[in-house]
Motif scaffolding. Sequence first.
Motif, mmCIF file in Angstrom:
data_model
loop_
_atom_site.group_PDB
_atom_site.id
_atom_site.type_symbol
_atom_site.label_atom_id
_atom_site.label_comp_id
_atom_site.label_asym_id
_atom_site.label_seq_id
_atom_site.Cartn_x
_atom_site.Cartn_y
_atom_site.Cartn_z
ATOM 1 N N UNK A 189 2.796 -13.993 5.579
ATOM 2 C CA UNK A 189 3.547 -13.052 6.404
ATOM 3 C C UNK A 189 2.832 -11.705 6.342
ATOM 4 N N UNK A 190 2.880 -10.986 7.465
ATOM 5 C CA UNK A 190 2.151 -9.721 7.562
ATOM 6 C C UNK A 190 3.033 -8.632 8.171
ATOM 7 N N UNK A 191 2.758 -7.410 7.762
ATOM 8 C CA UNK A 191 3.365 -6.274 8.445
ATOM 9 C C UNK A 191 2.792 -6.204 9.858
ATOM 10 N N UNK A 192 3.593 -5.753 10.801
ATOM 11 C CA UNK A 192 3.135 -5.663 12.191
ATOM 12 C C UNK A 192 1.900 -4.780 12.323
ATOM 13 N N UNK A 193 1.798 -3.776 11.469
ATOM 14 C CA UNK A 193 0.689 -2.825 11.562
ATOM 15 C C UNK A 193 -0.667 -3.433 11.199
ATOM 16 N N UNK A 194 -0.655 -4.574 10.503
ATOM 17 C CA UNK A 194 -1.933 -5.173 10.076
ATOM 18 C C UNK A 194 -2.139 -6.564 10.667
ATOM 19 N N UNK A 195 -1.139 -7.089 11.334
ATOM 20 C CA UNK A 195 -1.212 -8.444 11.870
ATOM 21 C C UNK A 195 -2.400 -8.570 12.830
ATOM 22 N N UNK A 251 0.831 -1.190 0.000
ATOM 23 C CA UNK A 251 0.000 0.000 0.000
ATOM 24 C C UNK A 251 0.867 1.242 0.000
ATOM 25 N N UNK A 252 0.282 2.321 -0.490
ATOM 26 C CA UNK A 252 1.003 3.592 -0.539
ATOM 27 C C UNK A 252 0.041 4.715 -0.208
ATOM 28 N N UNK A 253 0.346 5.412 0.877
ATOM 29 C CA UNK A 253 -0.434 6.575 1.291
ATOM 30 C C UNK A 253 0.183 7.833 0.684
ATOM 31 N N UNK A 254 -0.585 8.900 0.563
ATOM 32 C CA UNK A 254 -0.043 10.133 -0.031
ATOM 33 C C UNK A 254 1.195 10.617 0.713
ATOM 34 N N UNK A 255 2.237 10.913 -0.041
ATOM 35 C CA UNK A 255 3.462 11.426 0.545
ATOM 36 C C UNK A 255 4.341 10.398 1.221
ATOM 37 N N UNK A 256 3.953 9.141 1.126
ATOM 38 C CA UNK A 256 4.727 8.083 1.773
ATOM 39 C C UNK A 256 5.204 7.073 0.749
ATOM 40 N N UNK A 257 6.195 6.293 1.139
ATOM 41 C CA UNK A 257 6.702 5.249 0.267
ATOM 42 C C UNK A 257 5.753 4.045 0.270
ATOM 43 N N UNK A 258 5.840 3.259 -0.792
ATOM 44 C CA UNK A 258 5.070 2.036 -0.855
ATOM 45 C C UNK A 258 5.563 1.080 0.229
ATOM 46 N N UNK A 259 4.640 0.475 0.966
ATOM 47 C CA UNK A 259 5.032 -0.396 2.061
ATOM 48 C C UNK A 259 4.379 -1.768 1.957
ATOM 49 N N UNK A 260 5.055 -2.731 2.528
ATOM 50 C CA UNK A 260 4.594 -4.109 2.556
ATOM 51 C C UNK A 260 3.379 -4.250 3.462
ATOM 52 N N UNK A 261 2.402 -5.049 3.024
ATOM 53 C CA UNK A 261 1.232 -5.357 3.841
ATOM 54 C C UNK A 261 1.196 -6.850 4.167
ATOM 55 N N UNK A 262 1.224 -7.700 3.125
ATOM 56 C CA UNK A 262 1.117 -9.140 3.347
ATOM 57 C C UNK A 262 1.633 -9.870 2.115
#
Length: 124
Positions: free
Chosen positions: A59-65, A38-49
């Motif tokens: 495997x999941x990012x800690x923020x969505x686990x 996922x990529x939020x405005x002004x942020x880098x693309x980040x791993x989700x799952x």
Amino acid sequence: QVQLVESGGGLVQAGGSLRLSCAASGRIFSSNPMGWFRQAPGKEREFVAVISWEGGSTYYADTVKGRFTISRDNAKNTVYLQMNSLKPEDTAIYYCAARAGTIPKQSPGEYNYWGQGTQVTVSS
């Protein structure tokens, strides 16, 4: 030619749920790991799952686990992301991606094919 098409995004209130789908076509899918980013405005693309080719490893990012679940149906060439207990900070464009290698990875740079993305907006 590999094509990935996401769907299922939308606007939801905090605490709600959405289910994203990614339909794949082409030579890549059933033998390859699939990931959601996922990529939020002004942020880098980040791993989700990410899910392994046979679906046995996830495997999941800690923020969505504990809130998000990735799954796949190889017979339908589709990968899913069930998102529960959504928070405003989950707001982003969500992308699915396919990796030509066989090992699940968490870095966007490890993925070879990308969908166009689907917008998820969570209101407070």
